[in-house]
Design an enzyme around this catalytic site. Structure first.
Site, PDB file in Angstrom:
ATOM      1  N   GLN A  31      41.478   7.187  76.722  1.00  0.00           N
ATOM      2  CA  GLN A  31      42.722   6.609  76.219  1.00  0.00           C
ATOM      3  C   GLN A  31      42.940   5.226  76.834  1.00  0.00           C
ATOM      4  OE1 GLN A  31      45.029   9.898  77.602  1.00  0.00           O
ATOM      5  NE2 GLN A  31      44.536   9.502  79.727  1.00  0.00           N
ATOM      6  N   HIS A  62      60.509  15.239  85.491  1.00  0.00           N
ATOM      7  CA  HIS A  62      59.737  15.939  86.523  1.00  0.00           C
ATOM      8  C   HIS A  62      60.529  17.049  87.203  1.00  0.00           C
ATOM      9  CE1 HIS A  62      57.109  12.160  86.409  1.00  0.00           C
ATOM     10  NE2 HIS A  62      56.474  13.137  85.808  1.00  0.00           N
ATOM     11  N   ASP A  86      50.262  11.220  87.009  1.00  0.00           N
ATOM     12  CA  ASP A  86      51.123  10.288  87.745  1.00  0.00           C
ATOM     13  C   ASP A  86      51.641  10.909  89.037  1.00  0.00           C
ATOM     14  OD1 ASP A  86      53.820  11.630  86.959  1.00  0.00           O
ATOM     15  OD2 ASP A  86      52.789  11.310  85.055  1.00  0.00           O
ATOM     16  N   GLY A 137      41.644  19.956  81.276  1.00  0.00           N
ATOM     17  CA  GLY A 137      42.488  21.142  81.425  1.00  0.00           C
ATOM     18  C   GLY A 137      42.184  22.220  80.403  1.00  0.00           C
ATOM     19  N   ASP A 154      51.731  19.433  81.675  1.00  0.00           N
ATOM     20  CA  ASP A 154      52.363  18.100  81.685  1.00  0.00           C
ATOM     21  C   ASP A 154      51.391  17.126  81.014  1.00  0.00           C
ATOM     22  OD1 ASP A 154      53.750  15.816  82.185  1.00  0.00           O
ATOM     23  OD2 ASP A 154      53.504  15.870  84.365  1.00  0.00           O
ATOM     24  N   PRO A 161      43.455  13.202  73.070  1.00  0.00           N
ATOM     25  CA  PRO A 161      42.909  14.301  73.872  1.00  0.00           C
ATOM     26  C   PRO A 161      43.888  15.456  74.103  1.00  0.00           C
ATOM     27  CG  PRO A 161      43.260  12.325  75.224  1.00  0.00           C
ATOM     28  CD  PRO A 161      43.514  11.932  73.805  1.00  0.00           C
TER      29      PRO A 161
HETATM   30  N1  SPD Z   1      56.115  10.778  74.807  1.00  0.00           N
HETATM   31  C1  SPD Z   1      56.258  11.353  76.085  1.00  0.00           C
HETATM   32  C2  SPD Z   1      55.404  12.523  76.388  1.00  0.00           C
HETATM   33  C3  SPD Z   1      55.421  12.781  77.847  1.00  0.00           C
HETATM   34  C4  SPD Z   1      54.414  13.708  78.350  1.00  0.00           C
HETATM   35  N2  SPD Z   1      54.124  13.693  79.752  1.00  0.00           N
HETATM   36  C5  SPD Z   1      54.572  12.626  80.518  1.00  0.00           C
HETATM   37  C6  SPD Z   1      53.907  12.554  81.850  1.00  0.00           C
HETATM   38  C7  SPD Z   1      54.840  12.437  82.968  1.00  0.00           C
HETATM   39  N3  SPD Z   1      54.387  13.111  84.119  1.00  0.00           N
END
Ligand code: SPD
Length: 285
Positions: A31, A62, A86, A137, A154, A161
Site C-alpha cells: 500500500q 484506540h 501505528d 494477519g 485493527d 489487503p
Molecule cells: N477509514 C478508517 C479506517 C480505520 C482503520 N484502522 C485505523 C488504524 C488505527 N490504529
C-alpha cells in the site's frame, strides 16, 4: 496557495484537512503509507489515501477498540492485535495491569516505522509485553488454537489487503484462536457510508453465527468518513452489557483512569444504543 489533504467518500463529498507539509511517503509492497503535518489535527497518517489516525483524535478509536473488549473479558492476559501497526491500540491494551502478552501482527513494517518516526506519542513499542510480528494477519490465525483471551482486528478499510478481514472465513479462524471465554472486536466502518454496508453486515452475520453473543456499537471519530464509526464485538461467554461487566468497570479502569479521554462506564453502555437506520441497515438483505 494552501495545501490540503482530501479524502472523498462519495464522489465529490469528503474531508478536507489543511496540510503544512508531507513528512512520510512510501509505496510499500502492500500500500501507500503517508504522514502529513496538518494545521489542526497534529500529524495525520493515511494508507492508500484514507485516514488511519491523527494525533489529535486517535484516542477515541484506540480507547474504544481496546477497552470495550478487554472490560468485557473477566481477566484478559493474552491479546492478539491484527493490524494496528501505528501502536495506538496496543498502547491502550497495555494499560491493563493483568495483560501479560500482546501479539501485534502487522503486515507492513512501514506503518510501524512511520508511526515511530512521526507519531512518537501513539505507540508503546518499548513495552516488553508487546511482540510485533510482520506477518499477514489472515494467515497468522491459521496457527494458534485457544491461545488468546481477546482478539482485536485493527485493520484498514475493506479495499486492498484488508478486504478479507471482513469475510466469514477469517472470523471462523479467529474463533478457533480464542479461549473458551474469548472476546473479539473488529473495526467495521461507517454506517452512514452506503458502500460499507455490505462489509458491516458481512462481519455481523459471521460473528452472529459463530458466537453466542454478537453486537455492533458506535463511536465518533472526527476524521473518519462522516464521523460516525461502528465496531463489531463477539463474545464466547460474557455479554458486554451484563451486570457482571458493568459493575466492575470503574474498579478495573481505576489504575489508568486518569489517562482515559473517551472511554468510561457510561460510554461502554451507551455505545450499544443503535439508531433506527443502523438497525435497519443490519437487517437488510
Ligand atoms: N477509514 C478508517 C479506517 C480505520 C482503520 N484502522 C485505523 C488504524 C488505527 N490504529
Amino acid at each position: 496557495m494552501p495545501i490540503q489533504y482530501n479524502e472523498f467518500y462519495n464522489e465529490q463529498t469528503g474531508l478536507t484537512v489543511g496540510v503544512k507539509k508531507q513528512l512520510f511517503h512510501e509505496v510499500t509492497p502492500y500500500q501507500t503509507v503517508e504522514v502529513f503535518e496538518t494545521d489542526t489535527w497534529g500529524n495525520l497518517m493515511t494508507i492508500d489515501g484514507m485516514v488511519m489516525l491523527s494525533e489529535k483524535d486517535e484516542f477515541v478509536y484506540h480507547e474504544m477498540m481496546a477497552h470495550m473488549p478487554l472490560l468485557t473479558h473477566p481477566n484478559p492476559e493474552t491479546v492478539l492485535i491484527i493490524g494496528g501497526g501505528d501502536g495506538g491500540t496496543a498502547r491502550e491494551v497495555l494499560k491493563h495491569p493483568g495483560v501479560k502478552h500482546v501479539d501485534m501482527v502487522e503486515i507492513d513494517e512501514a506503518v510501524v516505522r512511520a508511526s515511530k518516526l512521526h507519531m512518537p506519542g501513539v505507540g508503546d513499542f518499548d513495552n516488553p509485553k508487546l511482540h510485533v510480528k510482520y506477518e499477514n494477519g489472515l494467515t497468522f490465525v491459521d496457527g494458534p488454537k485457544e491461545v488468546y483471551d481477546v482478539i482485536i482486528i485493527d485493520g484498514s478499510d475493506p479495499v486492498g489487503p484488508a478486504v478479507d478481514l471482513f469475510k466469514r472465513d477469517f472470523y471462523e479462524k479467529c474463533h478457533v484462536c480464542l479461549k473458551a471465554d474469548g472476546v473479539l472486536v473488529s473495526q467495521t466502518e461507517s454506517p452512514f457510508v452506503e458502500h460499507y454496508h455490505d462489509s458491516i453486515r458481512s462481519v455481523q452475520r459471521a460473528i452472529d453465527s459463530l458466537f453466542p453473543i454478537a453486537k455492533l456499537f458506535l463511536t465518533w471519530i472526527p476524521l473518519y468518513p462522516t464521523g460516525m464509526w461502528s465496531m463489531s464485538i463477539a463474545s464466547k461467554q460474557r455479554d458486554p452489557l451484563s451486570a457482571e461487566v458493568l459493575e466492575n468497570i470503574d474498579a478495573r479502569i481505576a489504575p489508568f483512569a486518569d489517562s482515559l479521554k473517551y472511554y468510561n462506564k457510561d460510554v461502554h453502555a451507551a455505545a450499544y444504543a443503535l439508531p433506527g437506520f443502523v438497525k435497519q441497515m443490519l437487517e437488510a438483505e
